[in-house]
Design an enzyme around this catalytic site. Structure first.
Site, short mmCIF file in Angstrom:
data_model
loop_
_atom_site.label_atom_id
_atom_site.label_comp_id
_atom_site.label_asym_id
_atom_site.label_seq_id
_atom_site.Cartn_x
_atom_site.Cartn_y
_atom_site.Cartn_z
N GLY A 1 31.37 9.65 -36.96
CA GLY A 1 31.86 11.00 -37.19
C GLY A 1 31.34 11.53 -38.51
N LYS A 2 31.30 12.88 -38.59
CA LYS A 2 30.81 13.52 -39.81
C LYS A 2 31.53 14.84 -40.00
CE LYS A 2 26.63 14.94 -42.28
NZ LYS A 2 25.16 15.05 -42.24
N GLY A 3 31.97 15.09 -41.24
CA GLY A 3 32.61 16.35 -41.57
C GLY A 3 31.88 17.05 -42.68
N SER A 4 32.51 18.10 -43.22
CA SER A 4 31.87 18.87 -44.28
C SER A 4 31.80 18.09 -45.58
CB SER A 4 32.64 20.18 -44.50
OG SER A 4 32.69 20.94 -43.32
N PHE A 5 32.75 17.17 -45.79
CA PHE A 5 32.82 16.49 -47.08
C PHE A 5 32.73 14.97 -46.97
CE2 PHE A 5 35.42 20.36 -47.21
CZ PHE A 5 34.72 21.08 -48.18
N CYS B 1 31.58 11.30 -44.23
CA CYS B 1 31.09 10.69 -43.00
C CYS B 1 31.96 9.46 -42.70
CB CYS B 1 29.63 10.28 -43.13
SG CYS B 1 28.49 11.65 -43.36
N VAL B 2 32.13 9.14 -41.41
CA VAL B 2 32.95 8.01 -40.99
C VAL B 2 32.05 7.01 -40.28
CG1 VAL B 2 34.94 7.25 -39.67
CG2 VAL B 2 34.97 9.49 -40.77
N LYS C 1 35.54 5.67 -44.32
CA LYS C 1 35.29 7.09 -44.62
C LYS C 1 34.61 7.17 -45.98
CE LYS C 1 37.70 11.51 -45.21
NZ LYS C 1 39.02 12.17 -45.21
N ASP D 1 46.06 20.72 -43.09
CA ASP D 1 44.84 20.70 -42.27
C ASP D 1 45.14 20.06 -40.91
OD1 ASP D 1 42.22 21.33 -41.76
OD2 ASP D 1 41.38 19.55 -42.71
#
Length: 901
Positions: A511-515, A517-518, A532, A633
């Site tokens: 997984g990857k987000g704005s701030f 990566c997992v 994370k 969130d």
């Protein structure tokens, strides 16, 4: 209010040797008036030059620019204006039809101004071509006016130092000879024709239909019209209430209301008012010393000479208490001239520059002149402080002097008694030390003698046995103490996590987000984990704050439906968090992922179960964590699903600790994800636990419809705007996810849709709290399952906060319903998880305990309870008949007003 009042106790502009702040003059404070009510506006006291307004007229209060700095402000009938700090042009706001919002038009290109004055329905500005000089050249000045019957450009022979506005006219003060001139409507007031010739003024202040000025000898002179409707008013200071009959006190400055005037006395800076006031008007506070005053039509406000700098008002219809601190004057770039001193906030010399921007500017206030008869001047006015007067106790003529002298005498007596008390305490302490020393010496002597005495063998054996017994008992106690230690998150090395994830390779990335990566990793002991890793950002401070926030919260919170933190790593700029690995990813991947089979696997029972479990996790954050935690969130991608299809709430990077009283609002800048963000929080920065309720309501709509929170491929991209009208119309079938076949009975899904609709209401106080949402979802889940004998992941009363899943009820095993033994065996094979106790939480509470406070709900709903012998056969119907009860919970109205105004 028909008059524009503004007065300050400091030098307005760089070239103003004395003041000219009248009703409509520019200063650090101003008041507007009109049919919509009064409003007080002022520059903030923190040196930002930003303006804040408080009052009844919403167009002025909410129209005030919150991020634009101003030199000063003025106001009129239903509007306010300020001189922009950057461009030196006027900018207005409010609801006046003659003075429009924004920079007044027409406007000469590149024109700059140094002074503003506002009347009832007009605005005038003193133009300057070179910053710091009022006149275009040495012999002429240009004044631009806008508004009702006033839009024109006036060229005046001679340099003008200041201007002030009345209701329908304007006046100015020449810089050279200090004489006054006026222009505008003469028919009502007669001010223009009555203006004195060859009379020199220090400053002027225009009222509604009159003008007052401070002469060079500090006396006040007024001219114009006074109120003749005496049956409607009462005189305030003089026998006949004539505003032209002025007090004989020396004044620093004056301001004018509609038919009254007020001034600041030079002697003590106290307020004196004269003229007409309406009935039931409050008088000026006795003994009130002020830095600045400003007048409305029938009321006056002032900035008290106190460190709080919170204005107060008196008169009729004005706001009496103002919960804001304002600047006591306008900043200047030159040093303070003779007769003025530099304002120092909180009594610290030189700190007055903190109230001005830029740093080399300062705020100058006029010195007080003289001392009362029963006082003497102990220190004169200087560059940093006003003169100080001390009472002469031998000449007391006032109550204040008598009270001061008596208090001084009592103070001296107390000092003498305090000195005597110190001597007495010292004597007592010496005696105690002496006794203690003698006792200590005696004990040491006895101990020495005992060590060197000859003891018998029996006595030695007895002492040895006693010591051994004590040590043995102490060894028994030690393991119990170790058991009480609370397990904390484990600290991993960066090399260990790098090896576990294969060097953080793309193959292990899940997984990857704005701030962040997992990555999926396997520790040395074979434990599968999710790592994370924060993406290195330019804002290291913010990234570190989010990392420590999530680490701090997850290491202390303990609940079955919150993601379990195993450990962390902080190595230089690398920040990593280690979690349990969630085998089935996130709810977002199931609902909106590319694999359609994932979506089909989530049947209605599993979807509602996930919703119930996520609601329990959020309910724990709001109701059982102490202090409460606001997630900020909540979204489908932050609800993870483990191998048993249980939901876990994750990602606490934006979470904050709320107040102990969950209804008290917080003032926070918006943070979260678009589509899930609470509109009230986004617009008003008004944050409560109800903001999480709104986000969870959006997740419920996603679960029901299968649509994203924001999906621009549809005409109505926002899921709330699309779904709420369908729910209110009762068209639930059009809302449900077309991938799944609808259940035979839509009643349970209708209840869930109703809960979601209440959660996404625009006002936070109209939304239900999370405990009520959880209760309603549990009832809907039970209704959807139809019977307790059907294999169901979790029933409403089977989960205890802090444990993942409970075994099935004993009553279910022994039920007379047709449940096979194989089903019971499968149901008993459940995973039990034990977690360390949380020192930030309350004791765990079951769902049934949560509803004990609302006992006899069945009686209130008109339902009857079946006999215990028939529970097995009628519990399905009983669960179907349950009705959700969600009542709005909101903070008190006064808290809302306090945090927004």
């Amino acid at each position: 209010m028909d008059i524009v009042p503004v007065v300050a106790l400091c030098c307005c502009l760089v070239l103003l040797p004395s003041w000219a702040y009248g009703l409509g003059s520019m200063a650090s404070i101003a008041v507007s008036y009109g049919e919509d009510g009064p409003v007080f506006c002022g520059l903030n006291s923190d040196g930002s030059h930003l303006v804040t307004c408080f009052g009844a007229d919403a167009s002025v209060v909410y129209g005030a620019p919150s991020r634009i700095p101003f030199v000063g402000v003025t106001a009129g009938d239903g509007f306010a204006c300020g001189l922009l700090l950057d461009t030196n042009q006027p900018y207005c706001w409010g609801s006046n039809s003659y003075v429009k919002i924004g920079v007044p038009q027409p406007m000469v290109e590149g024109a700059m101004y140094s002074e503003l004055s506002a009347g009832d329905n007009h605005l005038c500005a003193l133009r300057t071509s070179v910053k710091g000089f009022h006149s275009v050249n040495g012999d002429t000045s240009v004044i631009d006016c806008w508004g009702y019957n006033m839009t024109a450009t006036h060229t005046v022979t001679g340099a003008v130092s200041a201007i002030s506005a009345g209701s329908v006219f304007n006046c100015g003060l020449f810089a050279r000879n200090r004489t006054v001139f006026c222009w505008g409507d003469e028919s009502v007031s007669g001010v223009i024709g009555l203006a004195p010739r060859n009379v020199r003024f220090q400053s002027i202040g225009a009222g509604g239909y009159h003008v007052c000025g401070v002469l060079e000898n500090a006396q006040v002179f007024c001219w114009g019209r006074s109120l003749e409707m005496q049956q409607m008013s009462t005189p305030s200071s003089t026998d006949d209430g004539d505003v032209n009959i002025v007090p004989m006190d020396a004044m620093v400055s004056v301001v004018g209301g509609r038919f009254h005037a007020c001034g600041i006395r030079s002697l003590d800076h106290q307020v004196a008012c004269w003229g007409f006031t309406l009935q039931n008007s409050t008088l000026a506070p006795k003994g009130l010393r002020v830095y600045a005053i400003v007048a409305g039509d029938y009321f006056t406000c002032g900035v008290p000479a106190e460190t709080s700098l919170k204005p107060m008002c008196w008169g009729h219809s004005g706001p009496l208490a103002l919960p804001m601190a304002v600047s006591p004057g306008i900043c200047v770039s030159d040093s303070c001239s003779h007769g003025y001193y530099e304002y120092a906030n909180h009594g610290e010399v030189g700190s007055g520059s903190k109230t001005c921007k830029p740093a080399n500017s300062r705020l100058c206030l006029p010195c007080s002149v003289g001392c009362p008869d029963d006082s003497y001047e102990s220190s004169p006015c200087n560059a940093t402080a006003d003169r100080v007067c001390q009472f002469d106790c031998s000449k007391c003529a006032s109550d204040e002097c008598v009270s001061f002298c008596l208090s001084q005498k009592r103070t001296k007596n107390r000092k003498f008694m305090a000195f005597q008390l110190r001597i007495f305490v010292a004597e007592i302490a010496f005696a105690v030390i002496l006794v203690f020393s003698v006792t200590a010496i005696a004990c040491l002597y006895v101990r020495y003698k005992l060590r060197h005495c000859q003891c018998s063998k029996n006595e030695l054996r007895l002492a040895k046995n006693t010591t051994y017994s004590f040590r043995k008992d102490n060894m028994k106690i030690q393991p119990d103490v170790e058991d009480l230690k609370i397990r904390r998150a484990q600290e991993f090395s960066y090399e260990e996590l790098e090896q576990a994830t294969g060097g953080f390779s793309e193959d292990s990335q899940v997984g990857k987000g704005s701030f962040s990566c997992v990555f999926k990793g396997i520790l040395r002991d074979g434990t599968v984990v999710a790592v994370k890793r924060a993406i290195k950002a330019s804002d290291v401070k913010k990234s570190s704050k989010e990392f420590h926030t999530e680490l701090d919260l997850l290491s202390r919170l303990n609940h079955a439906h919150l993601l379990n933190l195993l450990g962390y790593c902080e190595d230089g700029s690398e920040r990593l968090l280690v979690y349990e690995f969630m085998a089935h990813g996130s709810l977002y991947q199931h609902l909106h992922g590319k694999d359609p089979n994932l979506k089909k696997r989530l049947n209605w029972a599993r979807r509602v179960t996930i919703a119930v479990q996520a609601a329990r996790g959020i309910e724990y954050l709001h109701g059982y964590a102490c202090p409460p935690v606001i997630h900020r969130d909540i979204k489908s991608s932050n609800i993870l699903i483990d191998e048993d299809h249980n939901a876990r709430v994750a990602d606490f990077g934006l979470s904050i600790l709320g107040p102990a009283d969950s209804g008290t609002p917080l003032s926070e800048l918006p943070a979260g994800t678009l589509g899930y963000l609470d509109p009230e929080y986004y617009r008003l920065h008004y944050l409560t636990t109800k903001s999480d309720v709104y986000s969870f309501g959006v997740v419920l709509l996603e679960i029901l419809s299968g649509r994203k929170a924001i999906d621009m491929q549809f005409e109505e991209g926002n899921i709330v705007e699309w779904a709420v009208p369908l729910i209110k119309a009762g068209d639930i079938s059009a809302l449900l996810d077309p991938v799944l076949s609808p259940p035979s009975d839509l009643e349970a899904l209708k209840k869930i849709a109703a809960v979601a609709c209440k959660c996404v209401r625009m006002r936070a106080k109209d939304r239900p709290s999370m405990d009520k949402v959880t209760t309603a979802l549990e009832r809907a889940l039970a209704l959807l399952m139809g019977s307790p004998c059907i294999e169901q992941p979790i029933l409403p009363t089977e989960v205890v906060l802090g444990s993942s899943r409970m075994h099935k009820k004993v009553s279910q095993r022994s039920s007379n319903h047709s449940c096979s033994e194989n089903d019971l065996v499968d149901g008993d094979d459940q995973r039990i998880e034990y977690r360390a106790p949380s020192w930030i939480t309350f004791p765990s509470v079951t769902s049934s305990q949560r509803r004990k406070s609302s006992a006899s709900e069945a009686d209130m709903d008109g339902r009857t309870t079946t006999d215990g012998r028939n529970v097995g056969s009628s519990i399905g119907d009983g669960l179907r008949s349950l009705e959700e009860e969600i009542s709005p919970a909101s903070p008190q109205e006064n808290l809302y007003l306090q945090h927004n105004f």
